[in-house]
Write a protein that holds these residues in place. Structure first.
Motif, PDB file in Angstrom:
ATOM      1  N   ASN A  31      23.435   5.927  17.119  1.00 19.95           N
ATOM      2  CA  ASN A  31      24.061   7.250  17.178  1.00 19.95           C
ATOM      3  C   ASN A  31      24.453   7.782  15.803  1.00 19.95           C
ATOM      4  N   VAL A  32      23.797   7.232  14.742  1.00 16.62           N
ATOM      5  CA  VAL A  32      24.075   7.665  13.375  1.00 16.62           C
ATOM      6  C   VAL A  32      22.759   8.048  12.697  1.00 16.62           C
ATOM      7  N   ILE A  33      22.754   9.203  12.045  1.00 15.50           N
ATOM      8  CA  ILE A  33      21.586   9.633  11.281  1.00 15.50           C
ATOM      9  C   ILE A  33      21.379   8.667  10.106  1.00 15.50           C
ATOM     10  N   PRO A  34      20.173   8.145   9.931  1.00 16.53           N
ATOM     11  CA  PRO A  34      19.939   7.208   8.834  1.00 16.53           C
ATOM     12  C   PRO A  34      20.192   7.848   7.471  1.00 16.53           C
ATOM     13  N   GLY A  35      21.059   7.223   6.691  1.00 16.98           N
ATOM     14  CA  GLY A  35      21.378   7.750   5.373  1.00 16.98           C
ATOM     15  C   GLY A  35      20.565   7.129   4.262  1.00 16.98           C
ATOM     16  N   GLU A  36      19.996   5.952   4.502  1.00 23.45           N
ATOM     17  CA  GLU A  36      19.192   5.283   3.482  1.00 23.45           C
ATOM     18  C   GLU A  36      18.097   4.456   4.146  1.00 23.45           C
ATOM     19  N   VAL A  37      16.909   4.535   3.592  1.00 18.17           N
ATOM     20  CA  VAL A  37      15.789   3.720   4.074  1.00 18.17           C
ATOM     21  C   VAL A  37      15.084   3.096   2.880  1.00 18.17           C
ATOM     22  N   LYS A  38      14.937   1.784   2.925  1.00 11.89           N
ATOM     23  CA  LYS A  38      14.157   1.058   1.925  1.00 11.89           C
ATOM     24  C   LYS A  38      12.847   0.645   2.580  1.00 11.89           C
ATOM     25  N   LEU A  39      11.748   0.962   1.947  1.00  7.03           N
ATOM     26  CA  LEU A  39      10.451   0.588   2.522  1.00  7.03           C
ATOM     27  C   LEU A  39       9.590  -0.069   1.463  1.00  7.03           C
ATOM     28  N   SER A  40       8.783  -1.020   1.892  1.00  5.02           N
ATOM     29  CA  SER A  40       7.826  -1.659   0.989  1.00  5.02           C
ATOM     30  C   SER A  40       6.537  -0.851   0.994  1.00  5.02           C
ATOM     31  N   LEU A  41       5.888  -0.800  -0.156  1.00 11.49           N
ATOM     32  CA  LEU A  41       4.610  -0.099  -0.277  1.00 11.49           C
ATOM     33  C   LEU A  41       3.644  -0.995  -1.037  1.00 11.49           C
ATOM     34  N   ASP A  42       2.490  -1.243  -0.437  1.00 12.06           N
ATOM     35  CA  ASP A  42       1.475  -2.127  -0.999  1.00 12.06           C
ATOM     36  C   ASP A  42       0.173  -1.344  -1.095  1.00 12.06           C
ATOM     37  N   VAL A  43      -0.344  -1.179  -2.313  1.00 11.34           N
ATOM     38  CA  VAL A  43      -1.546  -0.380  -2.545  1.00 11.34           C
ATOM     39  C   VAL A  43      -2.586  -1.253  -3.251  1.00 11.34           C
ATOM     40  N   ARG A  44      -3.820  -1.266  -2.715  1.00 13.86           N
ATOM     41  CA  ARG A  44      -4.865  -2.134  -3.281  1.00 13.86           C
ATOM     42  C   ARG A  44      -6.201  -1.397  -3.361  1.00 13.86           C
ATOM     43  N   HIS A  45      -6.968  -1.739  -4.389  1.00 14.77           N
ATOM     44  CA  HIS A  45      -8.316  -1.178  -4.560  1.00 14.77           C
ATOM     45  C   HIS A  45      -9.079  -2.066  -5.539  1.00 14.77           C
ATOM     46  N   PRO A  46     -10.390  -2.232  -5.345  1.00 16.73           N
ATOM     47  CA  PRO A  46     -11.173  -3.046  -6.280  1.00 16.73           C
ATOM     48  C   PRO A  46     -11.235  -2.462  -7.687  1.00 16.73           C
ATOM     49  N   ARG A  47     -11.001  -1.143  -7.818  1.00 20.10           N
ATOM     50  CA  ARG A  47     -11.014  -0.521  -9.141  1.00 20.10           C
ATOM     51  C   ARG A  47      -9.600  -0.096  -9.515  1.00 20.10           C
ATOM     52  N   ASP A  48      -9.148  -0.537 -10.679  1.00 24.12           N
ATOM     53  CA  ASP A  48      -7.777  -0.270 -11.097  1.00 24.12           C
ATOM     54  C   ASP A  48      -7.477   1.216 -11.229  1.00 24.12           C
ATOM     55  N   ALA A  49      -8.428   1.987 -11.776  1.00 23.35           N
ATOM     56  CA  ALA A  49      -8.192   3.421 -11.965  1.00 23.35           C
ATOM     57  C   ALA A  49      -7.960   4.116 -10.626  1.00 23.35           C
ATOM     58  N   ALA A  50      -8.733   3.736  -9.614  1.00 24.69           N
ATOM     59  CA  ALA A  50      -8.571   4.339  -8.292  1.00 24.69           C
ATOM     60  C   ALA A  50      -7.234   3.948  -7.665  1.00 24.69           C
ATOM     61  N   ARG A  51      -6.831   2.702  -7.883  1.00 31.38           N
ATOM     62  CA  ARG A  51      -5.530   2.259  -7.356  1.00 31.38           C
ATOM     63  C   ARG A  51      -4.390   3.030  -8.014  1.00 31.38           C
ATOM     64  N   ARG A  52      -4.451   3.176  -9.319  1.00 31.84           N
ATOM     65  CA  ARG A  52      -3.386   3.895 -10.024  1.00 31.84           C
ATOM     66  C   ARG A  52      -3.327   5.363  -9.612  1.00 31.84           C
ATOM     67  N   THR A  53      -4.484   5.972  -9.415  1.00 30.82           N
ATOM     68  CA  THR A  53      -4.519   7.367  -8.969  1.00 30.82           C
ATOM     69  C   THR A  53      -3.900   7.516  -7.587  1.00 30.82           C
ATOM     70  N   ALA A  54      -4.245   6.614  -6.693  1.00 33.40           N
ATOM     71  CA  ALA A  54      -3.695   6.670  -5.339  1.00 33.40           C
ATOM     72  C   ALA A  54      -2.186   6.470  -5.347  1.00 33.40           C
ATOM     73  N   LEU A  55      -1.719   5.518  -6.148  1.00 32.87           N
ATOM     74  CA  LEU A  55      -0.281   5.270  -6.219  1.00 32.87           C
ATOM     75  C   LEU A  55       0.449   6.497  -6.756  1.00 32.87           C
ATOM     76  N   ALA A  56      -0.116   7.136  -7.768  1.00 31.20           N
ATOM     77  CA  ALA A  56       0.505   8.340  -8.315  1.00 31.20           C
ATOM     78  C   ALA A  56       0.606   9.431  -7.260  1.00 31.20           C
ATOM     79  N   ARG A  57      -0.429   9.582  -6.443  1.00 31.23           N
ATOM     80  CA  ARG A  57      -0.392  10.589  -5.366  1.00 31.23           C
ATOM     81  C   ARG A  57       0.674  10.243  -4.325  1.00 31.23           C
ATOM     82  N   LEU A  58       0.793   8.975  -3.999  1.00 29.25           N
ATOM     83  CA  LEU A  58       1.794   8.557  -3.017  1.00 29.25           C
ATOM     84  C   LEU A  58       3.214   8.820  -3.523  1.00 29.25           C
ATOM     85  N   LEU A  59       3.469   8.485  -4.778  1.00 24.55           N
ATOM     86  CA  LEU A  59       4.809   8.672  -5.320  1.00 24.55           C
ATOM     87  C   LEU A  59       5.122  10.148  -5.509  1.00 24.55           C
ATOM     88  N   ALA A  60       4.116  10.945  -5.894  1.00 30.62           N
ATOM     89  CA  ALA A  60       4.337  12.391  -6.013  1.00 30.62           C
ATOM     90  C   ALA A  60       4.654  13.001  -4.657  1.00 30.62           C
TER      91      ALA A  60
END
Length: 413
Positions: A275-304
């Motif tokens: 009966n309480v609106i959540p005030g804080e949420v901690k979540l884990s995020l795991d991002v993987r790709h065989p190419r580092d540049a693609a992984r970094r680009t995807a992570l940047a989009r997720l964080l943005a």
């Protein structure tokens, strides 16, 4: 198929090891836990039976060493991890420790001496369960433990440093690399595939060409708690609603950019009342790709996108990286020898990329690495039903023995 005695013993030993757990009724062994200590004692006994000298290092890694009769001989490393996820299967990790012990025991039975030393490594931590920090064992062995690694705490508030000082009964100093790179021939890790490719192609084993890069971290959305019955929807700053948006965005992004994978595996909600609106949420995020540049680009989009969600919902957003590993290419030289061994036993040497992280990622900083994948039923892993057939274990054992013999011929001059 009639299994050889070593293959039958390998399967039995994996069954016996699976009984050592911190949670009765399911397999759970975490970093420096009582079950991990029991596992080290049990597997250390098997190492001794195969003629290896056994010890534990200051990070809790189990090390069995077989010396060479040749002076100044280099060392070949074989191993994996003995810790598990919670409610695990019996093959992920332990297979890569127990199988090399059996292979060396079989060579000893045949009277075959190797022109190099061998170390079998049972790493104390790879899964990141207790401290949400992976690879503590292989980082310690390879001299890559950092102050940030030692500062992480488990749910009881015990830090990695404190756990290690209790284990060693002494002040903990970050270890140096166990070997100089020039003194090593390489590192081989045998592991179940944790995927469906080998099963779909009806192959028992395959050779890993590369390991995908991985970024793992914690994202925190903060809003404002309030009464669930009296706070109008338009005035809410619901942290969980914002987190839910990001979870679905991560799924869509990964689906649109194969072979990218993005996973939210944990959510911690405060204050956590119905009966309480959540005030804080901690979540884990795991991002993987065989190419580092693609992984970094995807992570940047997720964080943005997370920042956009926060602004629109009047939340704050904080990101903290807990693990960041670039893609790792396996050694062409070691993989070539391994492919020859696979070809001699299975006829076809299938090459494939690992989407999962392994201790080989960390070990690649110290020495060239190679990996042998073993078929697992339905590609299932991190689950009690994880299964590799005794027949496939037999193939993997023969491939490893053949690999050691080929390496011996290459280094016998």
């Amino acid at each position: 198929m009639i299994l050889s005695a070593p293959a039958r013993q390998l399967a039995r030993r994996l069954d016996v090891l699976a009984r050592l757990t911190d949670e009765p009724g399911r397999i759970t062994r975490t970093f420096l836990s009582p079950a991990m200590r029991q596992a080290n004692a049990l597997v250390g006994g098997w190492m001794h039976d195969s003629g290896l000298a056994v010890h534990e290092d200051s990070t809790g890694n189990l090390i069995g060493r077989l010396e060479s009769a040749r002076p100044l001989a280099k060392t070949l490393l074989l191993g994996s991890h003995l810790d598990t996820v919670r409610d695990a299967g019996r093959f992920d990790g332990p297979l890569g420790v127990v199988l090399p012990i059996m292979a060396l025991g079989e060579l000893r039975r045949r009277g075959i001496e190797l022109p190099f030393a061998v170390e079998v490594l049972g790493f104390s931590e790879e899964e990141g369960v207790r401290f949400a920090r992976a690879y503590l064992g292989s980082k310690g062995y390879s001299g890559q433990l950092r102050a940030t690694d030692l500062s992480f705490k488990d749910i009881k508030g015990v830090s990695v440093r404190q756990a290690l000082e209790t284990f060693n009964n002494a002040k903990f100093a970050r270890p140096k690399p166990a070997h100089r790179p020039a003194d090593l021939l390489g590192y081989l890790e045998v592991h179940i595939e944790q995927g469906p490719v080998l099963e779909s192609e009806r192959l028992a084993v395959g050779v890993v060409s590369a390991i995908a890069g991985q970024t793992r971290g914690q994202l925190i959305f903060r809003g404002k708690s309030g009464h669930a019955g009296t706070t109008p929807m338009a005035l809410r700053r619901d942290a969980l609603a914002g987190a839910a948006e990001l979870v679905l965005f991560a799924e869509r992004l990964a689906q649109q950019h194969v072979p990218l994978v993005a996973t939210v595996g944990t959510l911690s909600i405060a204050p956590g009342a119905p009966n309480v609106i959540p005030g804080e949420v901690k979540l884990s995020l795991d991002v993987r790709h065989p190419r580092d540049a693609a992984r970094r680009t995807a992570l940047a989009r997720l964080l943005a996108h997370a920042e956009q969600i926060a602004r629109r919902r009047k939340l704050t957003c904080e990101w903290k990286v807990t693990q960041d590993n670039g893609a790792v290419a396996c050694s062409p030289r070691l993989s070539g020898v391994l492919s020859q061994s696979v070809g001699s036993i299975q006829k076809r040497a299938r090459s494939l990329v690992s989407g999962a992280g392994h201790d080989a990622v960390v070990m690649s900083v110290l020495t060239p690495v190679a990996m042998l994948f073993v078929r697992c039923r339905e590609g299932l892993s991190h689950h009690p039903d994880e299964f590799a057939s005794p027949a496939d274990l037999e193939v993997a054992l023969h491939v490893t023995i053949d690999f050691l013999e080929r390496m011996a011929r290459l280094h016998s001059a």
